[in-house]
Design an enzyme around this catalytic site. Structure first.
Site, short mmCIF file in Angstrom:
data_model
loop_
_atom_site.label_atom_id
_atom_site.label_comp_id
_atom_site.label_asym_id
_atom_site.label_seq_id
_atom_site.Cartn_x
_atom_site.Cartn_y
_atom_site.Cartn_z
N CYS A 101 4.36 -4.89 16.79
CA CYS A 101 3.70 -3.93 17.70
C CYS A 101 2.23 -4.33 17.81
CB CYS A 101 3.84 -2.50 17.18
SG CYS A 101 5.55 -1.98 16.94
N GLU A 150 0.83 -1.21 0.00
CA GLU A 150 0.00 0.00 0.00
C GLU A 150 0.86 1.25 0.00
OE1 GLU A 150 -3.21 -1.71 3.21
OE2 GLU A 150 -1.88 -0.10 3.73
N CYS A 168 5.65 -7.21 8.18
CA CYS A 168 6.55 -6.55 9.15
C CYS A 168 6.79 -7.50 10.31
CB CYS A 168 5.92 -5.26 9.65
SG CYS A 168 6.95 -4.36 10.83
N CYS A 196 -1.97 2.00 8.65
CA CYS A 196 -1.03 0.99 8.14
C CYS A 196 -1.67 -0.38 7.98
CB CYS A 196 0.11 0.81 9.12
SG CYS A 196 0.98 2.28 9.47
N CYS A 200 3.13 8.40 1.59
CA CYS A 200 3.58 7.51 2.65
C CYS A 200 3.95 6.18 2.00
CB CYS A 200 2.44 7.33 3.66
SG CYS A 200 2.82 6.18 4.99
N CYS A 241 -0.73 -2.43 15.90
CA CYS A 241 -0.54 -2.07 14.48
C CYS A 241 -1.01 -3.20 13.57
CB CYS A 241 0.94 -1.78 14.24
SG CYS A 241 1.33 -1.41 12.52
N1 SAH Z 1 7.97 0.65 11.44
C1 SAH Z 1 8.04 2.07 11.38
C2 SAH Z 1 7.22 2.71 10.28
C3 SAH Z 1 5.84 2.17 10.02
S1 SAH Z 1 4.57 2.49 11.19
C4 SAH Z 1 7.70 2.66 12.73
O1 SAH Z 1 7.34 1.93 13.63
O2 SAH Z 1 7.83 3.86 12.88
C5 SAH Z 1 4.23 4.21 11.05
C6 SAH Z 1 3.56 4.79 12.28
O3 SAH Z 1 2.17 4.46 12.35
C7 SAH Z 1 4.18 4.30 13.57
O4 SAH Z 1 4.35 5.36 14.47
C8 SAH Z 1 3.12 3.32 14.04
O5 SAH Z 1 3.27 3.07 15.39
C9 SAH Z 1 1.85 4.04 13.64
N2 SAH Z 1 0.64 3.21 13.65
C10 SAH Z 1 0.54 1.89 13.49
N3 SAH Z 1 -0.74 1.48 13.58
C11 SAH Z 1 -1.49 2.58 13.78
C12 SAH Z 1 -2.88 2.82 13.94
N4 SAH Z 1 -3.76 1.83 13.90
N5 SAH Z 1 -3.29 4.10 14.15
C13 SAH Z 1 -2.40 5.12 14.15
N6 SAH Z 1 -1.08 4.95 13.99
C14 SAH Z 1 -0.62 3.69 13.81
#
Ligand code: SAH
Length: 347
Positions: free
Chosen positions: A116, A92, A112, A335, A105, A119
């Site tokens: 987390c 995406e 991944c 994401c 983006c 996420c």
């Molecule tokens: N792996 C990298 C980049 C991808 S995630 C990182 O962790 O920074 C990009 C951002 O989106 C991160 O800050 C992540 O924690 C956040 N993110 C993930 N899921 C989300 C959600 N459901 N709502 C809002 N932000 C989210």
């Protein structure tokens, strides 16, 4: 012989490769201008090259592309692209419209491995790294889409699916191409890379030659909480992370952004705010408070009143903060969401 993918090379590396192939180095600039500025997708169409070079190089290089599988438009102007790669994997890319320009983006990996808990990207384990070309092509494809309206991508955030520092070399090579003034010409200050905290790569990134912005997905201000929701914290704890950021700051003089998703009743209390203040005191940084996109029903977003209270505590204690604007709420722009849905539909 396997052919070389033309979008995989920064200009310096293309020059080296051309030299090895017995071609003049300046051909790299001619090729760059043709493929990134004029959008040519066939070396035989690059008339600045001699006929002999065109024929010779066409046998050596090939052009890959991303296949647009789906485009979703939000009422706020955000556009989400679902791309299919040559091996049929899906990724995406999101285009956001700001008053200051068009920001993309980009995704860096298929899946991944960071895991987390909040996420959606991590629901699919990493299948593979994206190549440099697959990262660059995301921006190029969006530019091809925008060119019909005489517009162009001006900003890139490396915050899509994947952990950019877990695919460090390909991502750095892509940044060089995105920034090159003969390439996609996106100002380094207009590029931001976001990491969940791979400490050794933050150190490496301190020596990266471009003035690209660094964002850290912090989200929790104590080891106890961060370890619970972000497995990376078991490997590199907050003390090591903050040390790496200080090192980065001393080397680059660039202010770091901390991303902090506000999760209802998990990291948004008054004492969470004070933990954050304690952690960040004295660092030249600012905090981006992010409204959570509810993806799996477990975590809820913090209500506005509680968010504002959290924000006020930070400001009163000298921590600069902003509440991030939301994009594409109606099109699953968080994401991994669109991709996850597309896969479910195909199953
Ligand atoms: N792996 C990298 C980049 C991808 S995630 C990182 O962790 O920074 C990009 C951002 O989106 C991160 O800050 C992540 O924690 C956040 N993110 C993930 N899921 C989300 C959600 N459901 N709502 C809002 N932000 C989210």
């Amino acid at each position: 012989m396997d052919k070389y993918c033309i979008y995989d090379y920064s200009k310096a590396h293309l020059e080296d490769l051309l030299a090895l192939l017995g071609e003049k180095k300046f051909r790299a600039t001619q090729i760059y201008e043709a493929i990134y500025k004029e959008n040519k997708t066939n070396l035989n169409d690059i008339t600045t090259l001699s006929k002999a070079s065109r024929e010779y190089l066409s046998d050596i290089f090939y052009f890959n592309n991303l296949n647009i599988k789906d485009i979703k438009k939000s009422s706020d102007g955000t556009i989400k692209f679902l791309f299919e790669l040559e091996d049929k994997n899906l990724i995406e890319t999101v285009l956001m419209v700001h008053d200051y320009g068009y920001s993309v983006c980009v995704t860096t990996e298929v899946g991944c491995n960071m895991g987390c808990k909040f996420c959606a990207s991590g629901e699919l384990k990493k299948i593979r790294n994206l190549s440099t070309s697959e990262i660059v092509l995301q921006v190029l494809e969006v530019n091809r889409y925008l060119v019909k309206e005489n517009k162009k991508v001006s900003h890139v955030v490396v915050m899509g699916i994947g952990e950019p520092f877990d695919n460090y070399d390909n991502v750095m090579e892509a940044l060089l191409i995105l920034n090159d003034n003969k390439g996609l010409e996106i100002g380094s200050r207009h590029i931001t890379v976001s990491t969940c905290g791979l400490v050794p790569k933050i150190m490496d990134f301190s020596d990266f030659p471009l003035q690209v912005n660094l964002a850290i997905s912090l989200h929790f201000a104590t080891d106890e909480k961060r370890t619970k929701y972000m497995p990376i914290n078991k490997k590199y704890n907050l003390e090591e992370l903050i040390e790496a950021i200080k090192y980065y700051y001393n080397k680059t003089n660039r202010r770091v952004t901390f991303e902090y998703i506000l999760l209802d009743n998990i990291n948004d209390s008054t004492s969470d705010a004070y933990d954050l203040i304690k952690l960040l005191k004295g660092l030249n940084c600012y905090v981006n408070l992010i409204p959570y996109n509810e993806t799996n029903g477990i975590f809820k977003r913090t209500k506005e009143e509680r968010r504002d209270a959290f924000f006020d505590i930070l400001l009163k204690n000298g921590i600069q903060a902003v509440v991030r604007r939301e994009f594409g709420h109606d099109i699953d722009a968080a994401c991994g969401q669109l991709r996850a849905k597309a896969i479910k539909k195909m199953e």
